[in-house]
Every structure is written in C-alpha cells, then in structure tokens.
Design a protein around this motif. Structure first.
Motif, PDB file in Angstrom:
ATOM      1  N   LYS A 165      -3.739  21.809  21.844  1.00  0.00           N
ATOM      2  CA  LYS A 165      -3.416  22.813  20.964  1.00  0.00           C
ATOM      3  C   LYS A 165      -2.764  22.240  19.437  1.00  0.00           C
ATOM      4  O   LYS A 165      -3.202  22.985  18.442  1.00  0.00           O
ATOM      5  N   LEU A 166      -2.278  20.889  19.479  1.00  0.00           N
ATOM      6  CA  LEU A 166      -1.769  20.388  18.209  1.00  0.00           C
ATOM      7  C   LEU A 166      -2.920  20.009  17.586  1.00  0.00           C
ATOM      8  O   LEU A 166      -2.978  20.189  16.384  1.00  0.00           O
ATOM      9  N   ALA A 167      -3.872  19.550  18.154  1.00  0.00           N
ATOM     10  CA  ALA A 167      -5.174  19.022  17.307  1.00  0.00           C
ATOM     11  C   ALA A 167      -5.788  19.895  16.680  1.00  0.00           C
ATOM     12  O   ALA A 167      -6.506  19.970  15.592  1.00  0.00           O
ATOM     13  N   LYS A 168      -6.027  21.190  17.514  1.00  0.00           N
ATOM     14  CA  LYS A 168      -6.383  22.483  16.903  1.00  0.00           C
ATOM     15  C   LYS A 168      -5.869  22.960  15.662  1.00  0.00           C
ATOM     16  O   LYS A 168      -6.363  23.301  14.637  1.00  0.00           O
ATOM     17  N   ASP A 169      -4.435  22.990  15.809  1.00  0.00           N
ATOM     18  CA  ASP A 169      -3.658  23.217  14.373  1.00  0.00           C
ATOM     19  C   ASP A 169      -3.906  22.270  13.380  1.00  0.00           C
ATOM     20  O   ASP A 169      -4.082  22.601  12.081  1.00  0.00           O
ATOM     21  N   ILE A 170      -4.112  20.880  13.445  1.00  0.00           N
ATOM     22  CA  ILE A 170      -4.287  20.011  12.594  1.00  0.00           C
ATOM     23  C   ILE A 170      -5.697  20.298  11.738  1.00  0.00           C
ATOM     24  O   ILE A 170      -5.945  20.232  10.638  1.00  0.00           O
ATOM     25  N   HIS A 224       0.726  -1.143   0.003  1.00  0.00           N
ATOM     26  CA  HIS A 224       0.004   0.057  -0.087  1.00  0.00           C
ATOM     27  C   HIS A 224       0.769   1.295  -0.068  1.00  0.00           C
ATOM     28  O   HIS A 224       2.019   1.059   0.450  1.00  0.00           O
ATOM     29  N   ASP A 225       0.225   2.371  -0.425  1.00  0.00           N
ATOM     30  CA  ASP A 225       0.993   3.521  -0.491  1.00  0.00           C
ATOM     31  C   ASP A 225       1.089   3.944   1.319  1.00  0.00           C
ATOM     32  O   ASP A 225       0.578   4.171   2.038  1.00  0.00           O
ATOM     33  N   PRO A 226       2.506   4.162   1.379  1.00  0.00           N
ATOM     34  CA  PRO A 226       3.012   4.338   2.948  1.00  0.00           C
ATOM     35  C   PRO A 226       2.758   5.960   3.374  1.00  0.00           C
ATOM     36  O   PRO A 226       2.936   6.150   4.681  1.00  0.00           O
ATOM     37  N   HIS A 227       2.551   6.735   2.342  1.00  0.00           N
ATOM     38  CA  HIS A 227       2.477   7.987   2.734  1.00  0.00           C
ATOM     39  C   HIS A 227       1.380   8.724   3.570  1.00  0.00           C
ATOM     40  O   HIS A 227       0.872   9.711   3.447  1.00  0.00           O
ATOM     41  N   VAL A 228       0.817   7.926   4.614  1.00  0.00           N
ATOM     42  CA  VAL A 228      -0.283   8.437   5.364  1.00  0.00           C
ATOM     43  C   VAL A 228      -0.005   9.598   6.195  1.00  0.00           C
ATOM     44  O   VAL A 228      -1.030  10.326   6.391  1.00  0.00           O
ATOM     45  N   TRP A 229       1.031   9.790   6.505  1.00  0.00           N
ATOM     46  CA  TRP A 229       1.367  11.038   7.354  1.00  0.00           C
ATOM     47  C   TRP A 229       1.153  12.329   6.560  1.00  0.00           C
ATOM     48  O   TRP A 229       1.113  13.374   7.422  1.00  0.00           O
ATOM     49  N   LEU A 230       0.915  12.407   5.332  1.00  0.00           N
ATOM     50  CA  LEU A 230       0.575  13.614   5.040  1.00  0.00           C
ATOM     51  C   LEU A 230      -1.001  13.925   4.646  1.00  0.00           C
ATOM     52  O   LEU A 230      -1.429  14.998   4.671  1.00  0.00           O
ATOM     53  N   ASP A 231      -1.829  12.868   5.169  1.00  0.00           N
ATOM     54  CA  ASP A 231      -3.124  13.373   5.452  1.00  0.00           C
ATOM     55  C   ASP A 231      -3.580  13.946   6.974  1.00  0.00           C
ATOM     56  O   ASP A 231      -3.233  13.314   7.905  1.00  0.00           O
ATOM     57  N   PRO A 232      -3.977  15.117   6.867  1.00  0.00           N
ATOM     58  CA  PRO A 232      -4.131  15.751   8.300  1.00  0.00           C
ATOM     59  C   PRO A 232      -5.064  15.028   9.150  1.00  0.00           C
ATOM     60  O   PRO A 232      -5.153  14.900  10.378  1.00  0.00           O
ATOM     61  N   VAL A 233      -6.464  14.425   8.330  1.00  0.00           N
ATOM     62  CA  VAL A 233      -7.240  13.647   9.049  1.00  0.00           C
ATOM     63  C   VAL A 233      -6.607  12.543   9.949  1.00  0.00           C
ATOM     64  O   VAL A 233      -6.916  12.331  10.816  1.00  0.00           O
ATOM     65  N   MET A 234      -5.705  11.904   9.361  1.00  0.00           N
ATOM     66  CA  MET A 234      -5.154  10.717   9.818  1.00  0.00           C
ATOM     67  C   MET A 234      -4.163  11.076  10.816  1.00  0.00           C
ATOM     68  O   MET A 234      -4.170  10.615  12.299  1.00  0.00           O
ATOM     69  N   ASP A 235      -3.389  12.318  10.785  1.00  0.00           N
ATOM     70  CA  ASP A 235      -2.474  12.665  11.490  1.00  0.00           C
ATOM     71  C   ASP A 235      -3.064  13.095  13.096  1.00  0.00           C
ATOM     72  O   ASP A 235      -2.420  12.765  14.170  1.00  0.00           O
ATOM     73  N   LYS A 236      -4.369  13.420  12.866  1.00  0.00           N
ATOM     74  CA  LYS A 236      -4.953  14.009  14.338  1.00  0.00           C
ATOM     75  C   LYS A 236      -5.243  12.593  14.951  1.00  0.00           C
ATOM     76  O   LYS A 236      -4.829  12.767  16.238  1.00  0.00           O
TER      77      LYS A 236
END
Length: 313
Positions: free
Chosen positions: A180-185, A141-153
């Motif tokens: 604070k971080l979640a708000k930024d995301i 699978h495509d490994p670049h999940v960290w670029l999706d902010p919804v997943m990052d939250k």
C-alpha cells in the motif's frame, strides 16, 4: 575518565544485547532519525511496532547533538533506522554503540554517483567569525535523500524486509502494508513528474538547500537562502539573490518548518515575493502533531502543491 568511558561503552553493549520486542507490549521498539523513516516504519509495521524519532520537534537537525540518554534509549531498542554513516555522521555516532544487527542504514547501498555533493558556496562566501562556535560533524554529500520518492520506495522496501526478518510471524501484515505504501509513493513520484513536465519557470527559491535530490530527479533548480547545513549567506550572496529574484520576477519563496526565517524574511520583503510552506520532513513541529493522521504522504501532498505554485503560477 578513560575508565568511565569504557564502563559506559560496556553498559551500552549489554543493553544493546537485550532480547527483541518491548517487554511491556510485545511490539518491536524502533528508533529512527528523520520523519519519513519514522512514518514509513509506522505504516509498514502497523500494530506490531512502536516507533520513535531521536529528534525533538522543530529542531534544526544540522546542529543536533544526541544526549547520553538518547544513545542509551537507542541501544535498548530493537532497531535503529537512519540514512547512512556517511550521510548522517551524528546518527553514525549513535550506531557505533549498537550492535550491527540492530542498525539499518537504508541509504548505505546508494551509489556514489547518485549522491549529490555538499554545496560549499555559502561557506566560501560568508564571514568565518563563527565557524568555530561549535564542532558538528557534516556529511560531504547532501544528506536530504528522504525527499526523493524513488529513493524512499527503496528505503521502504528495506524497512519491510528488516521487519519481516525481526518478526517473521507477522510477515503477511508487513508485506501488505508495504504494498500500500509503495503504491502511494509511486503516485507521489508521478505527481512530481506531472508538475515538472513543462514548468513556467525552472528555479525554486527556498529557505535552505534541501531540494537537491528533488531538483535533480525532476529537472528544476533550487536556490537556497542558506546552505545545505543551514550555514548563513554572506551580505554579497543576499544581495545577489535579491537581484536574481527581481530580475526573474519569481513570485514565491518557500519557507521550511524548522529553518530560522530572519534572512529569508529580509529577502522576501526586498523582492515582494509571497511565502509558501515547504516541509523538509527532517522533523515534525508541535503544530504538525495536532494532526493525528500526519504522514509522509500527507506532507508530500502539501509540498507538491507548493512546488507546483512556485514552478507554474
């Protein structure tokens, strides 16, 4: 040889069983893979954590192989954060040497239908004369999940919960920092929604296929010069991409910080496009390190500016 391997494995298990927190400074010692996991852990953990990526600056992670020293360092740490065994086979190798309670595969819970399949188009099209030059595990699978902010939250919440579990005395700090971080995301997610609401064009051209999850989330298309694992395109694919860009009069092509640009330079020259920077955030570069305040948010802000130009100018 077999005895040596068994001795090393035993040593790693012993090291992995060491007590929590860095004995020198009392902080949790955390190792991560890609930069977003490092940045989020640093922000949530604050003064209570010491965080380090296993990746050297500027490398192409698709060809990275950890050394024995890398593995030993992770085994001695308190926590190892990575995507998942399936998405990151290299990190999975390291994780096997660490007790399960010291690993945090943040993307493990992502459902199969949320993962994008590995795009094999480039692999099928290029010459295979170099295919056996090295053996490197690749995800299906495509490994670049960290670029999706919804997943990052969701990833950030898991990191917060794990830090609280490891260090309950500082729960209040972790909760506050996470909020604070979640708000930024959430703000980053909204900005991406705004620039993709009514785009002038629907395709972004980039040095390699790293935009899959962003494209899927926000409704645009990506065309990478090289494939998902940075496999080189065939001559036919290069000509096809040049023709496509010229036909659509696409004004920009995105260059990534750790992806070789020789072929992208050729396409840029043949299409008279302008270059725009895009940081896939797999690793930082030496130049990134000059900014002491570099973070997941600061890089995403610049990425959004480039995507906005590529889609709307």
């Amino acid at each position: 040889m077999k005895k040596i391997v068994m001795m090393i494995a035993a040593l790693l298990i012993v090291l992995a069983g060491c007590g929590n927190k860095n004995e020198d400074n009392g902080k949790l010692k955390v190792y991560t893979t890609v930069f977003p996991f490092k940045s989020m852990t640093e922000q949530i953990g604050g003064e209570h954590v010491d965080v380090e990526s296993i990746y050297p600056n500027g490398i192409d992670i698709h060809t990275f192989e950890p050394t024995q020293k890398d593995t030993l360092n992770v085994a001695k740490g308190d926590l190892f954060i990575y995507s998942s065994d399936e998405l990151d086979p290299v990190a999975a190798k390291i994780a096997k040497t660490v007790k399960n309670e010291k690993t945090l595969p943040v993307a493990k819970a992502i459902k199969e239908n949320q993962l994008l399949e590995h795009d094999h188009d480039h692999e099928e099209g290029h010459d295979h004369e170099h295919e056996h030059e090295h053996e490197h595990a690749e995800s299906a699978h495509d490994p670049h999940v960290w670029l999706d902010p919804v997943m990052d939250k969701a990833f950030a919440e898991q990191i917060k919960d794990r830090l609280v579990k490891e260090d309950p005395d500082h729960k209040a700090d972790y909760e506050k920092n996470y909020a604070k971080l979640a708000k930024d995301i959430v703000g980053i997610d909204q900005q991406l929604k705004d620039i993709t609401k009514n785009p002038k064009r629907d395709t972004v051209y980039i040095s390699h296929d790293s935009l899959g999850y962003l494209a899927n989330r926000y409704g645009f298309k990506q065309e990478g010069v090289s494939g998902m694992n940075n496999d080189e395109p065939s001559q036919r694919e290069i000509v096809s991409l040049i023709n496509q860009i010229n036909e659509l009069n696409a004004p920009y092509i995105l260059y990534e910080q750790n992806i070789p640009s020789k072929i992208t330079d050729i396409i840029k020259e043949k299409t008279e496009t302008e270059s725009l920077p895009f940081h896939n955030m797999a690793v930082l570069t030496d130049n990134d390190m000059k900014d002491k305040n570099v973070s997941y948010q600061s890089i995403m802000k610049k990425n959004i500016e480039s995507l906005d130009k590529a889609l709307n100018e």
